[in-house]
Scaffold this motif. Structure first.
Motif, short mmCIF file in Angstrom:
data_model
loop_
_atom_site.label_atom_id
_atom_site.label_comp_id
_atom_site.label_asym_id
_atom_site.label_seq_id
_atom_site.Cartn_x
_atom_site.Cartn_y
_atom_site.Cartn_z
N ALA A 169 0.88 -1.17 0.00
CA ALA A 169 0.00 0.00 0.00
C ALA A 169 0.92 1.22 0.00
CB ALA A 169 -0.89 0.01 1.23
N LEU A 170 0.69 2.11 -0.93
CA LEU A 170 1.53 3.30 -1.08
C LEU A 170 0.74 4.53 -0.66
CD1 LEU A 170 4.17 4.60 -2.14
CD2 LEU A 170 3.12 4.62 -4.41
N PHE A 171 1.25 5.22 0.35
CA PHE A 171 0.61 6.45 0.85
C PHE A 171 1.48 7.64 0.44
CE2 PHE A 171 -1.33 4.31 4.89
CZ PHE A 171 -2.08 3.49 4.08
N GLY A 172 0.86 8.67 -0.08
CA GLY A 172 1.58 9.87 -0.50
C GLY A 172 1.98 9.73 -1.96
N HIS B 129 8.25 5.96 -6.43
CA HIS B 129 8.19 4.68 -5.72
C HIS B 129 7.17 3.75 -6.39
CE1 HIS B 129 10.90 5.82 -2.60
NE2 HIS B 129 10.08 6.70 -2.03
N GLY B 130 6.03 4.29 -6.75
CA GLY B 130 5.00 3.51 -7.43
C GLY B 130 5.51 2.93 -8.74
N GLU B 131 6.18 3.74 -9.51
CA GLU B 131 6.75 3.29 -10.79
C GLU B 131 7.74 2.14 -10.57
OE1 GLU B 131 6.61 3.35 -14.76
OE2 GLU B 131 5.62 4.92 -13.62
N ASN B 132 8.58 2.28 -9.55
CA ASN B 132 9.54 1.22 -9.24
C ASN B 132 8.84 -0.06 -8.80
OD1 ASN B 132 11.86 2.70 -9.85
ND2 ASN B 132 11.92 3.60 -7.81
N LEU B 133 7.80 0.07 -8.01
CA LEU B 133 7.09 -1.10 -7.52
C LEU B 133 6.40 -1.86 -8.65
CD1 LEU B 133 5.58 0.41 -4.27
CD2 LEU B 133 7.23 -1.48 -4.39
N VAL B 134 5.73 -1.15 -9.54
CA VAL B 134 5.00 -1.85 -10.60
C VAL B 134 5.93 -2.45 -11.64
CG1 VAL B 134 2.87 -0.55 -10.27
CG2 VAL B 134 4.54 0.23 -11.97
N SER B 135 7.15 -1.97 -11.70
CA SER B 135 8.10 -2.52 -12.67
C SER B 135 8.86 -3.72 -12.11
CB SER B 135 9.08 -1.44 -13.13
OG SER B 135 9.95 -1.08 -12.08
N HIS B 136 8.66 -4.04 -10.85
CA HIS B 136 9.35 -5.15 -10.20
C HIS B 136 8.40 -6.34 -10.06
CE1 HIS B 136 11.76 -7.37 -7.33
NE2 HIS B 136 12.73 -6.51 -7.54
N ASN B 137 8.82 -7.50 -10.53
CA ASN B 137 7.95 -8.68 -10.58
C ASN B 137 7.57 -9.26 -9.23
OD1 ASN B 137 7.88 -8.64 -13.36
ND2 ASN B 137 9.60 -10.01 -13.59
N ASP B 138 8.26 -8.91 -8.17
CA ASP B 138 7.97 -9.49 -6.86
C ASP B 138 6.97 -8.68 -6.04
OD1 ASP B 138 9.62 -11.69 -7.26
OD2 ASP B 138 11.39 -10.65 -6.47
N PHE B 139 6.56 -7.53 -6.56
CA PHE B 139 5.67 -6.65 -5.82
C PHE B 139 4.34 -6.48 -6.53
CE2 PHE B 139 9.91 -5.26 -4.54
CZ PHE B 139 9.79 -5.31 -3.17
N LYS B 140 3.28 -6.33 -5.74
CA LYS B 140 1.95 -6.00 -6.25
C LYS B 140 1.51 -4.73 -5.53
CE LYS B 140 -2.31 -6.35 -7.78
NZ LYS B 140 -2.64 -5.60 -8.94
N LEU B 141 1.38 -3.65 -6.28
CA LEU B 141 0.88 -2.40 -5.71
C LEU B 141 -0.63 -2.52 -5.61
CD1 LEU B 141 1.47 0.38 -4.66
CD2 LEU B 141 1.42 1.23 -7.01
N LYS B 142 -1.10 -2.83 -4.42
CA LYS B 142 -2.52 -3.13 -4.20
C LYS B 142 -3.34 -1.86 -3.96
CE LYS B 142 -5.70 -6.18 -2.19
NZ LYS B 142 -6.16 -7.42 -2.65
N TYR B 143 -2.87 -1.00 -3.05
CA TYR B 143 -3.59 0.22 -2.68
C TYR B 143 -2.73 1.46 -2.86
CZ TYR B 143 -6.79 -2.84 -0.02
OH TYR B 143 -7.69 -3.81 0.36
N VAL B 144 -3.36 2.55 -3.25
CA VAL B 144 -2.70 3.86 -3.24
C VAL B 144 -3.61 4.84 -2.51
CG1 VAL B 144 -1.33 3.51 -5.33
CG2 VAL B 144 -3.62 4.44 -5.54
N PHE B 145 -2.98 5.80 -1.84
CA PHE B 145 -3.73 6.80 -1.07
C PHE B 145 -2.99 8.12 -1.08
CE2 PHE B 145 -4.06 9.20 2.88
CZ PHE B 145 -5.41 9.51 2.86
N ALA C 282 -6.11 -0.18 4.29
CA ALA C 282 -4.86 -0.91 4.07
C ALA C 282 -4.34 -1.52 5.37
CB ALA C 282 -3.81 0.02 3.46
N PHE C 283 -4.42 -0.78 6.45
CA PHE C 283 -3.92 -1.28 7.73
C PHE C 283 -4.72 -2.50 8.21
CE2 PHE C 283 -2.08 3.01 8.10
CZ PHE C 283 -0.77 2.65 8.38
N LYS C 284 -6.00 -2.55 7.89
CA LYS C 284 -6.85 -3.66 8.32
C LYS C 284 -6.72 -4.89 7.42
CE LYS C 284 -10.41 -0.86 10.51
NZ LYS C 284 -11.82 -0.43 10.47
#
Length: 70
Positions: free
Chosen positions: A9-12, A20-36, A61-63
Motif C-alpha cells: 500500500a503506497l501512501f503519498g 516509488h509507485g513506478e519502481n514497484l510496478v516494474s518489479h515482478n515481486d511486488f503488487k501495488l494493491k492500494y494507493v492513497f 490498508a492497515f486492516k
C-alpha cells in the motif's frame, strides 16, 4: 511474475511517491494493491495508472491482512 508477491500500500502520491509507485510496478515481486493521497483526484489518477485500488481511508490498508508493507 513472482509466485509469492509482496502486497504493497503506497501512501503519498507526490513526485517521490509516484517514483516509488513506478519502481514497484516494474518489479515482478511486488503488487501495488492500494494507493492513497489526501488529493482524491490524484489518488484516482494514480490508481488507474498503476492498476491499483485507490482508497479514501488509510485504515483500509492497515486492516487488510494481505498487505505486507505500507
Amino acid at each position: 511474475m513472482g509466485k509469492n508477491l509482496i502486497n504493497i500500500a503506497l501512501f503519498g502520491l507526490g513526485r517521490i511517491g509516484q517514483m516509488h509507485g513506478e519502481n514497484l510496478v516494474s518489479h515482478n515481486d511486488f503488487k501495488l494493491k492500494y494507493v492513497f493521497d489526501l488529493d482524491k483526484k490524484l489518488t484516482n489518477r494514480i490508481a488507474k495508472k498503476y492498476c491499483a485500488i485507490g482508497i479514501e481511508d488509510p485504515r483500509v490498508a492497515f486492516k487488510n491482512k494481505e498487505i505486507d508493507a505500507i
